[in-house]
Design a protein around this motif. Structure first.
Motif, short mmCIF file in Angstrom:
data_model
loop_
_atom_site.label_atom_id
_atom_site.label_comp_id
_atom_site.label_asym_id
_atom_site.label_seq_id
_atom_site.Cartn_x
_atom_site.Cartn_y
_atom_site.Cartn_z
N UNK A 80 43.73 19.59 4.12
CA UNK A 80 43.08 20.87 4.35
C UNK A 80 44.07 22.02 4.22
N UNK A 81 45.26 21.83 4.77
CA UNK A 81 46.27 22.88 4.67
C UNK A 81 46.70 23.06 3.21
N UNK A 82 46.89 21.97 2.51
CA UNK A 82 47.36 22.04 1.12
C UNK A 82 46.42 22.89 0.27
N UNK A 83 45.13 22.84 0.57
CA UNK A 83 44.16 23.59 -0.23
C UNK A 83 43.77 24.92 0.41
N UNK A 84 44.50 25.32 1.45
CA UNK A 84 44.33 26.66 2.00
C UNK A 84 43.14 26.83 2.91
N UNK A 85 42.92 25.88 3.84
CA UNK A 85 41.82 26.03 4.78
C UNK A 85 41.92 27.36 5.51
N UNK A 86 40.82 28.08 5.57
CA UNK A 86 40.81 29.41 6.16
C UNK A 86 41.01 29.35 7.66
N UNK A 87 41.87 30.22 8.19
CA UNK A 87 42.04 30.31 9.64
C UNK A 87 40.86 31.02 10.28
N UNK A 88 40.04 31.68 9.46
CA UNK A 88 38.91 32.43 9.98
C UNK A 88 37.65 31.58 10.06
N UNK A 89 37.33 30.86 8.98
CA UNK A 89 36.10 30.08 8.94
C UNK A 89 36.36 28.58 8.88
N UNK A 90 37.61 28.17 8.87
CA UNK A 90 37.93 26.75 8.77
C UNK A 90 37.43 25.94 9.94
N UNK A 91 37.18 26.61 11.09
CA UNK A 91 36.66 25.89 12.25
C UNK A 91 35.30 25.28 12.01
N UNK A 92 34.62 25.68 10.94
CA UNK A 92 33.34 25.08 10.61
C UNK A 92 33.48 23.62 10.20
N UNK A 93 34.66 23.23 9.69
CA UNK A 93 34.86 21.85 9.26
C UNK A 93 36.05 21.18 9.93
N UNK A 94 36.86 21.94 10.65
CA UNK A 94 38.01 21.34 11.31
C UNK A 94 38.44 22.20 12.48
N UNK A 95 38.80 21.55 13.59
CA UNK A 95 39.29 22.27 14.76
C UNK A 95 40.80 22.12 14.92
N UNK A 96 41.46 21.59 13.92
CA UNK A 96 42.90 21.40 13.99
C UNK A 96 43.61 22.75 13.84
N UNK A 97 44.72 22.95 14.57
CA UNK A 97 45.42 24.25 14.54
C UNK A 97 46.31 24.40 13.32
N UNK A 98 45.71 24.76 12.20
CA UNK A 98 46.46 24.89 10.95
C UNK A 98 46.70 26.35 10.61
N UNK A 99 47.92 26.68 10.17
CA UNK A 99 48.18 28.04 9.71
C UNK A 99 47.58 28.25 8.33
#
Length: 411
Positions: A80-99
């Protein structure tokens, strides 16, 4: 040569610690040391080595399953991080604390499907390992407070990447303070079933998503979730941004996303598999709690019965909580089996509701707007007993308004 050197190092560690394994279980201290460093590969090699030497060593088998589960979570986070999971809307698919990744790699809809399939494979592997555990006295002591995962793949596991820090995001009653790194937890036979249930609980949403064709939604609005989303929108303001920059462009994209949640059904067997996953979660939770309630010791418990204390949280489990949870399991199973119906706000006739079992067993295109409006629910409406609202209100009352946090814990 590096691989051979690594194998020799592991063999040496096994030899050195063979006679000094922790009294907690049959795994050597080197296993726990590797987990504290976030070195899951070494921990896996140690557990696998023990298991190869003694195929009946269920402590080692449990240790291997724990590493497999942690590796599944870590690998998912890295993808998820490698492909740029959004810190704004990424919580829709993951609750992990990723920058936010400033240089994300491209990801199209087909690539996202591959990520989901890999996630399912990893969870299946862990669940299969857990299912082969036979011992009723299996015991695995883990340094939960110090255990780290390199979630973004930068080679370091920082404070926010400690497993305990992630857990505390869900349970506000979790212990706090500098001493948390010293927290040790013993996982026993009841926790084997608990983790099996978690594997199936995490599998179900992935199965449901893979059952549908989400390519049109992703192609037009994927930039809300991933900085590396392909194709990129030619419109301005697309892609992950800082929360403070949220504006009209993002509102428009969100509206479009809701409009495009019309997902054709392409793999109905996956909806059936998701239902079986959810039923397996219920079965595992029942088995887990039956074993936990029978315990007479008080040994650094992860999930305590009403006579025990939890090693990692100040929260207590009361008999009233257990009873309410068991009632919830019965009600959830009845709903998934079609024995109880689910109400819809547009259905005001008594003894009429949605047969959720048929939603899974005879799935159709999923249209979010029409489900809210009610049209998509009509094929699944029938007469029968509806779910008892008292079960749900009692849950909220017994768990003091923190049902989600407790549910994340007690499964």
């Amino acid at each position: 040569m590096p691989g051979l050197q690594r194998a020799l190092i592991i063999a040496s560690l096994l030899a050195i610690t063979a006679g000094t394994a922790s009294s907690a279980d049959s795994l050597p201290e080197a296993y726990r040391a590797a987990l504290r460093e976030g070195d899951l590969s070494t921990a896996e090699m140690i557990a696998s080595g023990r298991l190869s030497a003694d195929p009946k060593d269920d402590d080692a088998r449990f240790g291997l399953a724990a590493v497999q589960f942690l590796a599944a979570v870590r690998d998912r986070a890295r993808s998820l991080y490698r492909h740029g999971l959004s810190t704004q809307f990424g919580g829709l698919i993951s609750t992990l604390p990723l920058p936010q990744n400033p240089r994300p790699e491209p990801l199209d809809a087909a690539g996202l499907r591959k990520l989901l399939l890999a996630w399912l494979d990893d969870l299946d592997r862990c669940e299969a390992t857990l299912a082969s555990i036979q011992s009723e006295t299996v015991r695995l002591e883990l340094p939960l407070g110090a255990l780290r995962l390199d979630l973004d793949g930068d080679g370091e596991a920082g404070p926010s990447e400690r497993l305990w820090a992630i857990y505390r995001r869900f349970n506000r009653a979790a212990s706090d303070g500098a001493e948390t790194e010293s927290i040790q937890v013993v996982f026993d036979r009841g926790d084997v079933d608990w983790l099996r249930g978690y594997c199936r609980l995490l599998s179900a949403p992935a199965e449901m998503l893979l059952a549908h064709d989400f390519s049109m939604l992703y192609d037009r609005c994927g930039g809300l979730l991933f900085g590396g989303a392909v194709p990129r929108s030619p419109l301005s303001g697309s892609g992950p941004i800082a929360r403070s920059q949220f504006g009209a462009e993002q509102i428009a994209d969100l509206v479009a996303a809701v409009h495009l949640v019309r997902l054709p059904m392409i793999a109905p067997e996956r909806m059936k598999a998701a239902r079986q996953d959810l039923l397996a979660v219920i079965a595992s939770s029942r088995t887990s709690w039956n074993r936990i309630l029978a315990e007479t010791d008080d040994d650094l418990e992860w999930l305590p019965n009403p006579r025990q204390k939890a090693a990692a949280t100040s929260s207590r489990i009361t008999q009233e909580m257990v009873d309410a949870w068991m009632k919830f399991l019965d009600e959830a199973e009845a709903i998934l089996e079609g024995k109880k119906l689910v109400p819809h706000w547009r259905i005001d006739q008594p003894r009429r509701g949605i047969d959720l079992a048929q939603v899974f067993e005879a799935p159709r295109e999923f249209d979010l707007v029409l489900w809210v409006q009610g049209t998509s629910a009509l094929p699944y409406v029938r007469e029968g007993d509806t779910t008892d609202p008292q079960v749900w209100s009692r849950l909220e009352r017994v768990f003091r308004g923190e049902l989600l946090g407790f549910a994340f814990w007690i499964n």
